[in-house]
Write a protein that holds these residues in place. Sequence first.
Motif, PDB file in Angstrom:
ATOM      1  N   MET A  78       0.881  -1.217  -0.017  1.00 15.86           N
ATOM      2  CA  MET A  78       0.134  -0.028   0.002  1.00 15.86           C
ATOM      3  C   MET A  78       1.066   1.100  -0.081  1.00 15.86           C
ATOM      4  SD  MET A  78      -3.036  -1.234   0.043  1.00 15.86           S
ATOM      5  CE  MET A  78      -4.122   0.064   0.529  1.00 15.86           C
ATOM      6  N   GLU A 117     -12.771 -16.565  -5.444  1.00 15.65           N
ATOM      7  CA  GLU A 117     -14.026 -15.992  -5.338  1.00 15.65           C
ATOM      8  C   GLU A 117     -14.865 -17.044  -5.134  1.00 15.65           C
ATOM      9  OE1 GLU A 117     -15.143 -13.269  -4.193  1.00 15.65           O
ATOM     10  OE2 GLU A 117     -13.677 -11.778  -4.405  1.00 15.65           O
ATOM     11  N   ASP A 252      -5.835  -0.744  -8.707  1.00 13.20           N
ATOM     12  CA  ASP A 252      -6.847  -0.662  -7.828  1.00 13.20           C
ATOM     13  C   ASP A 252      -7.479  -1.789  -7.170  1.00 13.20           C
ATOM     14  OD1 ASP A 252      -6.744   2.132  -8.201  1.00 13.20           O
ATOM     15  OD2 ASP A 252      -8.456   2.122  -9.463  1.00 13.20           O
ATOM     16  N   HIS A 253      -7.345  -2.935  -8.191  1.00  9.89           N
ATOM     17  CA  HIS A 253      -7.847  -4.309  -7.522  1.00  9.89           C
ATOM     18  C   HIS A 253      -7.100  -5.001  -6.639  1.00  9.89           C
ATOM     19  CE1 HIS A 253     -10.570  -7.825  -7.651  1.00  9.89           C
ATOM     20  NE2 HIS A 253      -9.377  -8.458  -8.448  1.00  9.89           N
ATOM     21  N   HIS A 255      -5.046  -3.220  -4.645  1.00  5.04           N
ATOM     22  CA  HIS A 255      -5.205  -2.383  -3.389  1.00  5.04           C
ATOM     23  C   HIS A 255      -6.374  -2.917  -2.592  1.00  5.04           C
ATOM     24  CE1 HIS A 255      -2.669   1.143  -4.535  1.00  5.04           C
ATOM     25  NE2 HIS A 255      -1.932   0.099  -4.024  1.00  5.04           N
ATOM     26  N   HIS A 256      -7.598  -3.038  -3.435  1.00  6.41           N
ATOM     27  CA  HIS A 256      -8.802  -3.740  -2.644  1.00  6.41           C
ATOM     28  C   HIS A 256      -8.552  -5.064  -2.099  1.00  6.41           C
ATOM     29  CE1 HIS A 256     -13.194  -4.751  -2.241  1.00  6.41           C
ATOM     30  NE2 HIS A 256     -12.880  -5.917  -2.983  1.00  6.41           N
ATOM     31  N   ARG A 257      -7.804  -5.685  -2.850  1.00  3.90           N
ATOM     32  CA  ARG A 257      -7.753  -7.284  -2.290  1.00  3.90           C
ATOM     33  C   ARG A 257      -6.953  -7.223  -1.104  1.00  3.90           C
ATOM     34  NH1 ARG A 257     -11.539 -10.165  -3.500  1.00  3.90           N
ATOM     35  NH2 ARG A 257     -11.393 -11.030  -5.754  1.00  3.90           N
ATOM     36  N   GLU A 259      -6.703  -4.506   1.151  1.00  2.00           N
ATOM     37  CA  GLU A 259      -7.312  -3.844   2.181  1.00  2.00           C
ATOM     38  C   GLU A 259      -8.325  -5.079   2.566  1.00  2.00           C
ATOM     39  OE1 GLU A 259      -9.238  -0.639   0.562  1.00  2.00           O
ATOM     40  OE2 GLU A 259      -7.407   0.868   0.395  1.00  2.00           O
ATOM     41  N   THR A 260      -8.965  -5.778   1.876  1.00  3.32           N
ATOM     42  CA  THR A 260      -9.840  -6.718   2.244  1.00  3.32           C
ATOM     43  C   THR A 260      -9.277  -7.776   3.153  1.00  3.32           C
ATOM     44  OG1 THR A 260     -11.186  -6.504   0.439  1.00  3.32           O
ATOM     45  CG2 THR A 260     -11.593  -8.671   1.397  1.00  3.32           C
ATOM     46  N   LEU A 265     -12.367  -7.228   5.470  1.00  5.01           N
ATOM     47  CA  LEU A 265     -13.623  -6.465   4.943  1.00  5.01           C
ATOM     48  C   LEU A 265     -14.428  -7.556   4.009  1.00  5.01           C
ATOM     49  CD1 LEU A 265     -12.213  -3.271   3.966  1.00  5.01           C
ATOM     50  CD2 LEU A 265     -13.321  -3.489   6.108  1.00  5.01           C
ATOM     51  N   THR A 266     -15.616  -7.460   3.773  1.00  8.86           N
ATOM     52  CA  THR A 266     -15.948  -8.180   2.733  1.00  8.86           C
ATOM     53  C   THR A 266     -15.693  -7.607   1.269  1.00  8.86           C
ATOM     54  OG1 THR A 266     -18.277  -6.942   2.842  1.00  8.86           O
ATOM     55  CG2 THR A 266     -18.067  -9.039   4.213  1.00  8.86           C
ATOM     56  N   ALA A 267     -15.853  -8.588   0.294  1.00 11.05           N
ATOM     57  CA  ALA A 267     -15.459  -8.379  -1.188  1.00 11.05           C
ATOM     58  C   ALA A 267     -16.707  -7.346  -1.655  1.00 11.05           C
ATOM     59  CB  ALA A 267     -15.282  -9.467  -1.717  1.00 11.05           C
TER      60      ALA A 267
END
Length: 267
Positions: A78, A117, A252-253, A255-257, A259-260, A265-267
């Motif tokens: 990050m 997923e 971006d994807h 970073h989302h992974r 953070e999750t 967090l939930t996806a």
Amino acid sequence: MPSDAHSFRNDTVLLFEPNASNEVGVCLRQALSTGSLLVLENCVADLLLRDVNGSMISQIIACLGSPELRGQLFSLFMMDETSALRTVNASYHHDNGFEKWVLINHPDFKLRLHVYEASSLIPQENRHNHAWDFASYIIEGCLENTFYELDDLSGEELLMHYQYSPVQGGAYHTELLNPSQRLRRSANLTLSGGRAYFLPATVIHRINSEHTFKQRTSTLMLTGKRRTYHCDLFAEKEFVHTETPTRRMSLDHLHHRIETLSYGLTA
């Protein structure tokens, strides 16, 4: 052409509990505290020089996957956009239905994040072995592995035996070695989040998607030094193409992974 396929033995899979307070964990924690991925890479490379029968590679992944150190590891990506972009450029959607994120690509090892997923559409893996030993930590969800032995006389599964070779960027080339190879199922192993295991390169296995991916499943995986350029793949159907294109992913994807998985967090 000789095969590297190997039979499963009861002592093949080593299971490890995370322990970030042992000697290996202390070394990794100190490396992570510097905020430098290069320092972490050098630390892991030095530790792997002491590996015996998969013990060290398993301890490393069990420590890095533990909640205490995993957050520190992911935070580096990050904060360091150059490293994050390098990861994005080396990563792709794997044919077996998961996102393959290459976090560290060192000459002697790779540190990868795999994310499946929850879906009924994830394809069933072909049976296969690997070009390297590996250890994997299950961050969330669960994995069901089935192991196989070569058995020309009484194997219940009749499959096509291919030699599988990487080309570039996730593409691969396959060559048919035997159109009718028999395999026998020898063992099953199901592991849930918080467990780590080691698997030698030559063992034939597959992850059973129909039982595993009812929820999102993520693993942190450490591969050892490449033993061979090829590995073995056993398929029910003929491969139509010799090279398979890959689908890329975005920063971006990533970073989302991160953070999750860092903050639950939930996806």
